[in-house]
Design an enzyme around this catalytic site. Structure first.
Site, mmCIF file in Angstrom:
data_model
loop_
_atom_site.group_PDB
_atom_site.id
_atom_site.type_symbol
_atom_site.label_atom_id
_atom_site.label_comp_id
_atom_site.label_asym_id
_atom_site.label_seq_id
_atom_site.Cartn_x
_atom_site.Cartn_y
_atom_site.Cartn_z
ATOM 1 N N TYR A 30 -36.058 11.512 -9.215
ATOM 2 C CA TYR A 30 -35.265 10.728 -8.075
ATOM 3 C C TYR A 30 -34.135 10.134 -8.436
ATOM 4 O O TYR A 30 -33.259 9.509 -8.202
ATOM 5 C CB TYR A 30 -36.259 9.420 -8.108
ATOM 6 C CG TYR A 30 -37.094 9.808 -7.530
ATOM 7 C CD1 TYR A 30 -37.288 10.559 -5.933
ATOM 8 C CD2 TYR A 30 -38.872 10.127 -7.780
ATOM 9 C CE1 TYR A 30 -38.940 10.929 -5.155
ATOM 10 C CE2 TYR A 30 -40.240 11.297 -6.912
ATOM 11 C CZ TYR A 30 -39.923 10.999 -5.567
ATOM 12 O OH TYR A 30 -40.490 11.456 -5.453
ATOM 13 N N HIS A 77 -40.608 14.578 -12.962
ATOM 14 C CA HIS A 77 -40.091 14.257 -11.448
ATOM 15 C C HIS A 77 -39.548 13.019 -11.549
ATOM 16 O O HIS A 77 -38.942 12.868 -10.533
ATOM 17 C CB HIS A 77 -41.757 13.943 -10.904
ATOM 18 C CG HIS A 77 -41.526 13.972 -9.285
ATOM 19 N ND1 HIS A 77 -42.166 15.190 -8.904
ATOM 20 C CD2 HIS A 77 -41.673 12.985 -8.938
ATOM 21 C CE1 HIS A 77 -40.935 14.594 -7.816
ATOM 22 N NE2 HIS A 77 -41.178 13.269 -7.492
ATOM 23 N N HIS A 136 -39.054 24.615 -1.302
ATOM 24 C CA HIS A 136 -39.061 23.111 -1.856
ATOM 25 C C HIS A 136 -37.650 22.282 -2.232
ATOM 26 O O HIS A 136 -37.657 21.721 -2.260
ATOM 27 C CB HIS A 136 -40.202 22.578 -2.074
ATOM 28 C CG HIS A 136 -40.744 21.178 -2.242
ATOM 29 N ND1 HIS A 136 -40.383 20.026 -1.699
ATOM 30 C CD2 HIS A 136 -40.357 20.346 -3.537
ATOM 31 C CE1 HIS A 136 -40.476 18.880 -2.638
ATOM 32 N NE2 HIS A 136 -40.641 18.984 -3.655
ATOM 33 N N PHE A 137 -37.246 22.371 -3.167
ATOM 34 C CA PHE A 137 -36.801 21.732 -4.003
ATOM 35 C C PHE A 137 -34.754 22.012 -4.026
ATOM 36 O O PHE A 137 -34.157 21.363 -3.958
ATOM 37 C CB PHE A 137 -36.629 21.745 -5.627
ATOM 38 C CG PHE A 137 -36.844 23.054 -6.100
ATOM 39 C CD1 PHE A 137 -35.743 23.028 -6.752
ATOM 40 C CD2 PHE A 137 -38.062 23.531 -7.314
ATOM 41 C CE1 PHE A 137 -35.608 24.533 -7.158
ATOM 42 C CE2 PHE A 137 -37.843 24.013 -8.178
ATOM 43 C CZ PHE A 137 -36.600 25.061 -8.496
ATOM 44 N N HIS A 138 -34.792 23.743 -3.594
ATOM 45 C CA HIS A 138 -33.470 23.744 -2.081
ATOM 46 C C HIS A 138 -33.247 23.052 -0.966
ATOM 47 O O HIS A 138 -32.525 22.814 -0.462
ATOM 48 C CB HIS A 138 -33.471 25.572 -2.773
ATOM 49 C CG HIS A 138 -32.990 26.518 -3.622
ATOM 50 N ND1 HIS A 138 -34.226 26.770 -4.803
ATOM 51 C CD2 HIS A 138 -31.607 26.317 -4.519
ATOM 52 C CE1 HIS A 138 -33.275 27.140 -5.853
ATOM 53 N NE2 HIS A 138 -32.629 27.015 -5.562
ATOM 54 N N ARG A 175 -42.475 32.089 -8.689
ATOM 55 C CA ARG A 175 -41.105 31.577 -8.346
ATOM 56 C C ARG A 175 -41.236 32.162 -10.103
ATOM 57 O O ARG A 175 -41.418 33.074 -10.657
ATOM 58 C CB ARG A 175 -41.744 30.075 -9.022
ATOM 59 C CG ARG A 175 -42.311 29.647 -9.877
ATOM 60 C CD ARG A 175 -42.159 27.983 -9.716
ATOM 61 N NE ARG A 175 -40.566 27.675 -10.933
ATOM 62 C CZ ARG A 175 -40.849 26.044 -10.974
ATOM 63 N NH1 ARG A 175 -42.117 25.114 -10.883
ATOM 64 N NH2 ARG A 175 -39.835 25.722 -11.347
ATOM 65 N N ARG A 176 -39.921 32.049 -10.659
ATOM 66 C CA ARG A 176 -39.471 32.367 -11.745
ATOM 67 C C ARG A 176 -39.637 33.663 -12.308
ATOM 68 O O ARG A 176 -39.630 33.970 -13.923
ATOM 69 C CB ARG A 176 -39.572 31.870 -12.312
ATOM 70 C CG ARG A 176 -40.402 30.199 -12.246
ATOM 71 C CD ARG A 176 -40.685 29.674 -13.518
ATOM 72 N NE ARG A 176 -39.914 28.162 -13.867
ATOM 73 C CZ ARG A 176 -39.669 27.170 -14.469
ATOM 74 N NH1 ARG A 176 -40.874 26.755 -15.168
ATOM 75 N NH2 ARG A 176 -38.874 26.225 -14.593
#
Lengths: 560, 187, 71, 172
Positions: free
Chosen positions: A232, A228, A379-381, A442-443
């Site tokens: 950042y 995680h 979310h992470f896109h 996902r995946r």
């Protein structure tokens, strides 16, 4: 005089890093496009579903690990050199970290792409999280370890410059660009302890066959020790751009120097002890540690919410200096016709949206609603795929001219690019979030049920409509990516030479460093505090996991 | 495309471009998100679960064959699928199929043949395998990675008299085939 | 792009601030004068939206999504 | 330090937001029975045959005088056992406890469209209890990448009315 002319050696290093980053971006982005068509079933003719995972690994590693790391290295070389006004201390050392990282990247990439060779034995279809007992070729892990070591040396290079600068300027405050670089790297050192132990201590010996069995939970936990904080590590350089450069692009000044420093300090302290929030659904980790991770994760909202205020206030300052008025109308006075500004601003808007889905992810129990569903890539896109990637692309329009001494070509295309990225990403990630709510995983190469006559039930709309939204969104993103690469490549090679290809002046903050308490620059204090919080989060559970032996209970390797 | 931002005509066209970009590039996204929010709240809170009944209606299931099922049941030489599995390794996918004669197989020497396999992506895998229905037979196909067979095309040659042969064709839709991991054996 | 054509001279006269040299900037706003009321409005709207959406996601989408893990 | 009064206000609100999120998670956990799994026990993934997982399936147990069911599930490459070849059949409105583990690699165990969602990790047993409120079929999805045929791994949970529940298929 621009950066190239003042610091030709550093400019060369920055450019080398950017070239690698952009190649990784192009290749990884193209894989992403194939995936968007494949997993939606719109077109599955490029590769077979078994090969999908090789592409998926390539997409994740090239974009999330390689593009980001190299771009960040290039950006930080620029920032440290510029703000300390000195070239790297020893060019042999500087080039050696670049080449170590590049060799590592090539090794990892060869291991991954080997999976496309029929009957080849070099494979690494383990995705960018490489959870054992799925096993990749040793070259994959060794390559990643080299990238990691190179990045540590890069950080050491910047600390070296800082120490030399400090000897000559004993009383000055750390310039803000260097401050943000050093704190990001401190966080990187804390979090990569986990990755280094996992890859060097466990996975490399295991993949070479020196040990046979591996305990799956331990490396998974060590991965998320890093996993995680790494987001950042991607995000802070985007914040770096938003704090240091975006205010000026908006026509104003950074609102507050001290707030900027506080935000980076909080990220250093809190980024690592949150890893268990990726393991809410894991057996083998007690509720207490999951709760501790949730509390720290939620507290991490604070620096991002502070950033929201500081950055928007800096933009508003610019808009008002440009003649903006009222509560809302000032937004119209922002330079919506400048690609560098537009990209950063749209990336920021996306991040606000991604922030919300991140809040859901962080909620210990509500997380199960969307755990490992398509919501997560949705979310992470928004976060790394737009907040970070679009910011990097946009700021390239401002940085590359400084590094090459050439003006940007095709400014209209450059302006169209961030808008198309925003449009494509909204379509794709909106449908991904909704499909995730319906339980689509996902995946996976083929998310549909194959043999059971079952289907996913979307809250509203149909699966077919979402599938087209993802495919169209992915296609628009590819077009946007091609625009970016075209503009950058042509400008880099054939842009008009100029002494001043862009206005690279960065004005002082509104509330400057004179208002900033000295304790904020005490790196030892904050680094120690970060280590203490990490120990609190991880020492006991890790100790518990290795009680029965580091490799026990052991599972046998499964070549991927 | 010029690099100048100051000339007046350029400024005008630039304004139109920016306006268009904002309408398409920001307007559509905002619209999509608002529609999503509206629909979510509308469906969940105001007409809760109206589509419950409809959504559970399943497509009509054709008869699908799996391990243990009998083919050519109407003839006098039925055969049984006695084994069916896909073995997956990192490098290759192998489909293994085994037939044995049914207990009711009457005729001694009819020939049965698997003509081809239809894969999930629509491709046809031709590699005929012929055997006598009174014997057991196992066969294997290397599949393209990631593909599973969905249909078998079989044909049988039935001897009616000494010198007249009747051809029978059968399409066999396949049900769920077990897919298992195997370590690839080095050959 | 972020450059403006006249700014090539911007550090030539150190007595002038960056704002004074930049023709796109109408007035210079100092720290004492600047009230980010637009920012506060936007951030409050964002906060309100986030709270509403959280309530919806948590209590309607998640709370009404049984079966759940009860132990 | 110079912090604008608006920003001070915003930081206070941010703390409030964080507290609100944590509070609602705790409230859901305690008052609404929306839980997550914790630590249960480790197991040797290479010798599942000697444990209950060796005969995976649905078992009947009596707890506190109530009839409950336990389901032992092995997630293997590339199937749920039980779940893929034949559905996991359990009665509605009854406590059902799942014990899930894997002999090979990581898998996911997601009952699509519900809040039941957990990882299956070799060496660890995931234990979770639930009550299925309605009789219907649920899709079972592996949502963690588990190898080249990951996309084929799926299964079914069949929830039937208590009265129609056939106890002859139970594992002893």
């Amino acid at each position: 005089m621009t950066f190239l002319h003042k610091f030709p050696k550093a400019a060369k290093v920055s450019k080398a890093n950017f070239i690698v980053a952009f190649i990784a971006l192009g290749l990884g982005g193209f894989f992403g496009f194939i995936q968007a068509l494949h997993r939606t079933g719109v077109f599955r003719g490029f590769f077979n579903s078994g090969e999908y995972y090789t592409l998926l690994t390539g997409h994740g590693v090239l974009l999330a690990l390689i593009f980001t790391t190299f771009f960040i290295a290039g950006l930080f070389v620029w920032g440290v050199t510029r703000s300390l006004e000195r070239e790297p201390e020893n060019m042999t050392f500087t080039w050696s970290w670049f080449w170590i990282m590049t060799i590592g990247l090539v090794m990892a990439a060869v291991a991954i792409l080997g999976g496309l060779v029929p009957n080849g034995s070099i494979r690494a279809a383990v995705l960018y999280t490489f959870y054992p007992p799925l096993q990749a070729h040793p070259m994959f892990y060794i390559g990643l370890a080299l990238v990691l070591i190179g990045s540590w040396m890069a950080g050491a290079d910047w600390f070296w410059s800082y120490r030399k600068w400090r000897e000559e300027n004993p009383t000055d405050r750390i310039p803000i660009l260097t401050f943000m670089t050093l704190f990001t790297m401190l966080m990187w050192y804390v979090c990569t302890i986990g990755l280094a132990i996992e890859v060097v201590g466990l996975l490399i010996p295991w993949s070479l066959g020196w040990v046979v069995e591996i305990e799956p939970l331990l490396p998974r936990t060590l991965f998320w020790f890093f996993g995680h904080a790494v987001v950042y590590f991607w995000l802070l350089p985007a914040y770096y751009v938003w704090y240091a450069i975006l205010p000026k692009l908006s026509g104003g000044r950074l609102f507050s120097d001290s707030m900027t420093r506080i935000v980076f300090i909080i990220f250093l302290i809190l980024s690592t002890p949150v890893g268990y929030h990726h393991q809410y659904a894991d057996a083998g980790i007690s509720l207490g540690f999951k709760f501790y991770a949730m509390a720290t994760t939620m507290l991490l909202l604070l620096p991002s919410l502070m950033t929201l205020f500081t950055v928007v206030a800096s933009m508003e300052h610019g808009a008002r200096q440009r003649g903006g008025k009222g509560y809302f109308a000032w937004v119209g006075k922002l330079p919506w016709d400048r690609p560098a500004f537009v990209g950063c601003a749209l990336a920021g808007i996306m991040f606000a949206a991604g922030g919300f889905s991140g809040m859901i992810n962080a909620g210990m129990n509500v997380n199960l609603l969307i755990h490992n569903t398509l919501w997560i890539p949705g979310h992470f896109h928004l976060t790394v795929g737009t907040a970070v990637a679009l910011t990097f692309m946009a700021i390239s329009y401002w940085l590359v001219p400084q590094l090459t001494g050439r003006k940007l070509k095709f400014k209209t295309l450059a302006l169209i690019q961030p808008y198309t990225w925003f449009l494509g990403m909204t379509l794709m990630s909106n449908a991904m979030h909704r499909a995730g709510l319906a339980g689509v995983p996902r995946r996976t190469a083929e998310p549909e049920f194959n043999t059971n006559a079952m289907s996913f039930d979307p809250v509203f709309g149909t699966m077919g409509e979402m599938k087209w939204q993802i495919a169209i969104g992915g296609t628009i993103l590819l077009i946007s990516l091609i625009l970016f690469l075209w503009v950058i490549t042509t400008s880099w090679l054939a842009g008009e030479k100029s002494d001043k290809p862009v206005d690279d002046y960065i004005p002082e903050p509104l509330s400057g460093v004179e208002h900033t308490p000295a304790v904020l620059d005490n790196m030892k204090l904050w680094f120690a505090l970060a280590l203490i919080l990490v120990l609190l989060a991880y020492s006991f559970p890790l100790w518990e996991m290795i009680q029965d032996g580091i490799f026990e209970p052991g599972a046998l390797p499964r070549p991927s | 495309m010029t690099n100048s931002e100051t000339s007046n005509s350029e400024e005008g066209s630039n304004k139109t471009l920016v306006r268009t970009l904002i309408i398409i590039g920001i307007g559509i996204p905002v619209l999509v998100e608002l529609l999503t929010l509206f629909n979510l709240v509308n469906v969940q809170i105001f007409n809760d679960k109206t589509d419950q009944v409809q959504r559970r209606s399943q497509p009509d299931q054709a008869v699908e064959f799996t391990e243990g099922d009998t083919l050519f049941t109407k003839s006098n030489y039925p055969v049984v699928i006695s084994g069916m599995q896909i073995n997956v390794s990192a490098q290759e996918w192998v489909f293994e199929l085994e037939f044995r004669p049914s207990d009711t197989t009457m005729q001694a020497t009819p020939l049965v043949k698997v003509d081809s396999l239809r894969l999930k992506n629509g491709d046809l895998l031709r590699r005929g395998q012929e055997w006598s229905a009174s014997q057991s037979k196992s066969m294997r196909w290397t599949l393209p990675n990631g593909q599973v067979p969905v249909k078998l095309y079989l044909s049988g040659k039935e001897l009616i008299t000494e010198d007249s042969v009747r051809n029978i064709h059968e399409e066999v839709p396949l049900g769920s085939i077990p897919v298992r991991y195997t370590r690839k054996t080095q050959r | 792009m972020a450059e403006n054509n006249s700014s090539s001279s911007n550090k030539s006269d150190p007595s002038q601030s960056w704002e004074q040299q930049n023709p796109e900037i109408e007035r210079e706003i100092g720290i004492e004068e600047y009230q980010p009321k637009g920012t506060l409005t936007f951030t409050l709207m964002y906060l309100g939206l986030v709270v509403l959406m959280w309530l919806f996601m948590y209590f309607v989408e998640f709370g009404g999504n049984a079966p759940s893990i009860i132990e | 330090m110079h912090i604008h009064k608006f920003e001070r206000f915003w930081i206070k609100l941010s703390f409030g937001l964080i507290a609100f999120f944590i509070a609602s998670v705790i409230y859901g956990f305690v008052a609404m029975d929306l839980k997550v799994i914790g630590d249960y026990q480790t197991i040797d993934p290479q010798n599942l045959g000697e444990t209950e997982f060796g005969t995976p399936g649905v078992r009947k147990v009596t707890k506190n005088g109530q009839t409950e069911y336990e389901v032992y599930v092995q997630t293997i490459q590339f199937a749920f056992q039980p779940g893929t070849a034949r559905p996991i059949t359990v009665p509605a409105n009854t406590r059902v406890t799942f014990y899930i583990t894997s002999p090979d690699v990581l898998h996911g165990f997601e009952v699509a469209g519900t809040n039941i969602n957990t990882m299956s990790i070799p060496g660890q047993v995931a234990k979770l209890t639930t009550i299925f409120p309605e009789s219907r079929e649920y899709g079972l999805v592996c949502n963690e990448y588990c190898g080249p045929a990951h996309h084929i791994m799926e299964g079914k949970i069949k929830v039937v009315p208590k009265s129609e529940f056939d106890k002859s298929n139970l594992v002893q």
